[in-house]
Motif scaffolding. Sequence first.
Motif, PDB file in Angstrom:
ATOM      1  N   UNK A  12      45.568  41.320  42.388  1.00 27.45           N
ATOM      2  CA  UNK A  12      44.394  41.734  41.611  1.00 27.45           C
ATOM      3  C   UNK A  12      43.141  40.917  41.911  1.00 27.45           C
ATOM      4  N   UNK A  13      43.258  39.885  42.740  1.00 26.58           N
ATOM      5  CA  UNK A  13      42.069  39.126  43.125  1.00 26.58           C
ATOM      6  C   UNK A  13      41.668  38.087  42.101  1.00 26.58           C
ATOM      7  N   UNK A  14      40.386  37.821  42.044  1.00 23.27           N
ATOM      8  CA  UNK A  14      39.867  36.761  41.179  1.00 23.27           C
ATOM      9  C   UNK A  14      39.049  37.372  40.045  1.00 23.27           C
ATOM     10  N   UNK A  15      39.027  36.673  38.912  1.00 21.35           N
ATOM     11  CA  UNK A  15      38.193  37.081  37.780  1.00 21.35           C
ATOM     12  C   UNK A  15      36.729  37.005  38.208  1.00 21.35           C
ATOM     13  N   UNK A  16      35.997  38.070  37.990  1.00 22.98           N
ATOM     14  CA  UNK A  16      34.594  38.094  38.413  1.00 22.98           C
ATOM     15  C   UNK A  16      33.745  37.167  37.542  1.00 22.98           C
ATOM     16  N   UNK A  17      34.271  36.796  36.367  1.00 24.27           N
ATOM     17  CA  UNK A  17      33.511  35.916  35.464  1.00 24.27           C
ATOM     18  C   UNK A  17      33.697  34.442  35.805  1.00 24.27           C
ATOM     19  N   UNK A  18      34.965  34.027  36.027  1.00 25.02           N
ATOM     20  CA  UNK A  18      35.219  32.588  36.176  1.00 25.02           C
ATOM     21  C   UNK A  18      35.949  32.236  37.465  1.00 25.02           C
ATOM     22  N   UNK A  19      36.367  33.227  38.253  1.00 27.06           N
ATOM     23  CA  UNK A  19      37.024  32.929  39.517  1.00 27.06           C
ATOM     24  C   UNK A  19      38.500  32.603  39.392  1.00 27.06           C
ATOM     25  N   UNK A  20      39.088  32.729  38.197  1.00 28.34           N
ATOM     26  CA  UNK A  20      40.516  32.457  38.037  1.00 28.34           C
ATOM     27  C   UNK A  20      41.321  33.496  38.806  1.00 28.34           C
ATOM     28  N   UNK A  21      42.525  33.076  39.290  1.00 28.36           N
ATOM     29  CA  UNK A  21      43.377  33.995  40.039  1.00 28.36           C
ATOM     30  C   UNK A  21      44.117  34.884  39.044  1.00 28.36           C
ATOM     31  N   UNK A  22      43.839  36.152  39.050  1.00 26.65           N
ATOM     32  CA  UNK A  22      44.349  37.059  38.018  1.00 26.65           C
ATOM     33  C   UNK A  22      45.857  37.261  38.117  1.00 26.65           C
ATOM     34  N   UNK A  23      46.441  37.105  39.302  1.00 28.35           N
ATOM     35  CA  UNK A  23      47.885  37.270  39.436  1.00 28.35           C
ATOM     36  C   UNK A  23      48.629  36.184  38.658  1.00 28.35           C
ATOM     37  N   UNK A  24      48.005  35.018  38.497  1.00 31.41           N
ATOM     38  CA  UNK A  24      48.632  33.930  37.748  1.00 31.41           C
ATOM     39  C   UNK A  24      48.530  34.167  36.245  1.00 31.41           C
ATOM     40  N   UNK A  25      47.631  35.009  35.831  1.00 26.38           N
ATOM     41  CA  UNK A  25      47.289  35.119  34.414  1.00 26.38           C
ATOM     42  C   UNK A  25      46.841  36.554  34.117  1.00 26.38           C
ATOM     43  N   UNK A  26      47.813  37.477  34.056  1.00 25.18           N
ATOM     44  CA  UNK A  26      47.467  38.896  33.915  1.00 25.18           C
ATOM     45  C   UNK A  26      46.703  39.210  32.630  1.00 25.18           C
ATOM     46  N   UNK A  27      46.907  38.383  31.579  1.00 20.92           N
ATOM     47  CA  UNK A  27      46.243  38.665  30.294  1.00 20.92           C
ATOM     48  C   UNK A  27      44.883  37.982  30.191  1.00 20.92           C
TER      49      UNK A  27
END
Length: 214
Positions: free
Chosen positions: A158-173
């Motif tokens: 899912x790539x990175x959060x556009x807001x903070x750059x977090x890796x979305x695969x690590x944190x789906x919620x």
Amino acid sequence: MAPHARLDHRNPLVFDTHELGRRPGALQRLTREISAPRDLGIQGVIGVPEGNPVELELRLESVMEGVLVTGTARATAEGECVRCLEPLELELEADFQEMFSYPDADDRGRVKAEPADDAEEDEDRLFLEDGLFDLEPVLRDAVVLALPMQPVCQEDCPGLCSQCGARLADDPDHHHDAVDIRWAALQGLAGSLEDGEKDEMSGAEAGVDEKQEK
Ligand SMILES: [Zn+2]
Ligand SMILES: [Zn+2]
């Protein structure tokens, strides 16, 4: 490098065809493990790190005009996911086939000076030189073709959060409250616009209905 620069038999990517002989149909199979040369792969995207082992499996076949080389290279490539920038590894298997032609040579196997008018025609041809051939350009092309231009750590990364750059695969919620509030405001606005449009629409529809009734 000049097309007929002397090949060094000590170079691990240079192979000797003397054992094969020049009798068409003769076959030789061989394997060799080499250290990856520099920049083996797609620069800046993914590649086999310099010095990493590359397993080569070759089949040499003597044909009328030269030696047909068919083979496979296996190695581990490293790069990063284009979506989440996470480092990734990839088991690479690159197949290749290339013809190395006998050059116009004198009886001692030495290469004669290449005629200028043949230069263009011979541009893409590879030649045996004193019975040796250099696999490096063939290996490079095969590896580039076998590697993905857009490597991903997983198909559905899912790539990175556009807001903070977090890796979305690590944190789906993963979510941001501040954004949620703005979203809520936008959704409210969208909702009222939709209501407005609906009102106009029903008005228009009513108008059409009226015309049809006439
Ligand atoms: Zn990823
Ligand atoms: Zn975020």
